[in-house]
Design an enzyme around this catalytic site. Structure first.
Site, short mmCIF file in Angstrom:
data_model
loop_
_atom_site.label_atom_id
_atom_site.label_comp_id
_atom_site.label_asym_id
_atom_site.label_seq_id
_atom_site.Cartn_x
_atom_site.Cartn_y
_atom_site.Cartn_z
N SER A 244 0.83 -1.20 0.00
CA SER A 244 0.00 0.00 0.00
C SER A 244 0.87 1.26 0.00
O SER A 244 1.67 1.45 -0.92
CB SER A 244 -0.96 -0.03 1.19
N HIS B 264 -8.00 1.63 -1.50
CA HIS B 264 -7.86 0.67 -2.60
C HIS B 264 -9.21 0.16 -3.09
O HIS B 264 -9.39 -1.02 -3.38
CB HIS B 264 -6.93 -0.48 -2.19
#
Length: 200
Positions: free
Chosen positions: A22, A126
């Site tokens: 991430s 996301h």
């Protein structure tokens, strides 16, 4: 992460490749020589402010301790409007989406006796709920001076290596904000490339 890298470098450790999870993809790209630390700080601040922007329900995330295939099956069977946003291990994933759907998923998982935990996050990272951040982030990336990488960097979006072509690297990084994190594929891809020693 960069502090840890500095310490390792002091012991003569020279990594052949980097990978992030991430947000960690930014530090991996910095460590791999794609941009300098000043650029990392600027991009970190921008990413944080973009992810925190917006009104109303920004969504939430739910960590699920179950095989990834079982999580995908649950999403399909129950028609949950959620994304399997993080494939962290073969036996653990994270769902991302609206707070209401996250609540529904948690209840369904509890009924099935599966362990889950809502994450303390400010948005459904996301997932399509943060897709609006991708464009301004991409615009800022166009202002950042990228340089020739000094080591391979693997993507948690595609799983493969970042291109050494600057525009392709920028495009992949911009898309990463709203794309699922396939950390399993990223690590397996590194292994397939011949890497055998991993330091976290």
């Amino acid at each position: 992460s960069l502090g840890a890298l500095d310490v390792l470098s002091g012991f003569g450790c020279e990594p052949e490749a980097f990978a992030g999870h991430s947000y960690g993809e930014l530090t991996a790209l910095c460590a791999g020589g794609y941009f300098d630390r000043a650029a990392l700080h600027a991009l970190s601040q921008l990413r944080g402010s973009l992810m925190a922007a917006g009104a109303g329900d920004r969504g939430s995330m739910l960590a699920v301790s179950a095989p990834l295939a079982d999580i995908e099956e649950l999403l399909a069977e129950e028609q949950l409007d959620l994304v399997l946003a993080n494939r962290n291990t073969p036996g653990q994933g994270v769902l991302s989406g609206s707070s209401a759907e996250i609540g529904r998923a948690a209840a369904l998982l509890a009924e099935k006796g599966l362990q889950c935990k809502e994450l303390s996050v400010s948005a459904a990272f996301h997932s399509p709920l943060v897709a609006d951040a991708a464009r301004p982030f991409a615009e800022k990336l166009g202002e950042i001076a990228f340089t020739a990488p000094t080591a391979a960097v693997f993507s948690n979006t595609s799983g493969g290596r970042y291109s050494e072509k600057i525009e392709e690297a920028r495009e992949l990084l911009a898309a990463q904000l709203a794309s699922p994190v396939d950390f399993v594929n990223e690590i397996e891809s590194m292994y397939r490339s011949g890497i055998r020693t991993f330091v976290e």
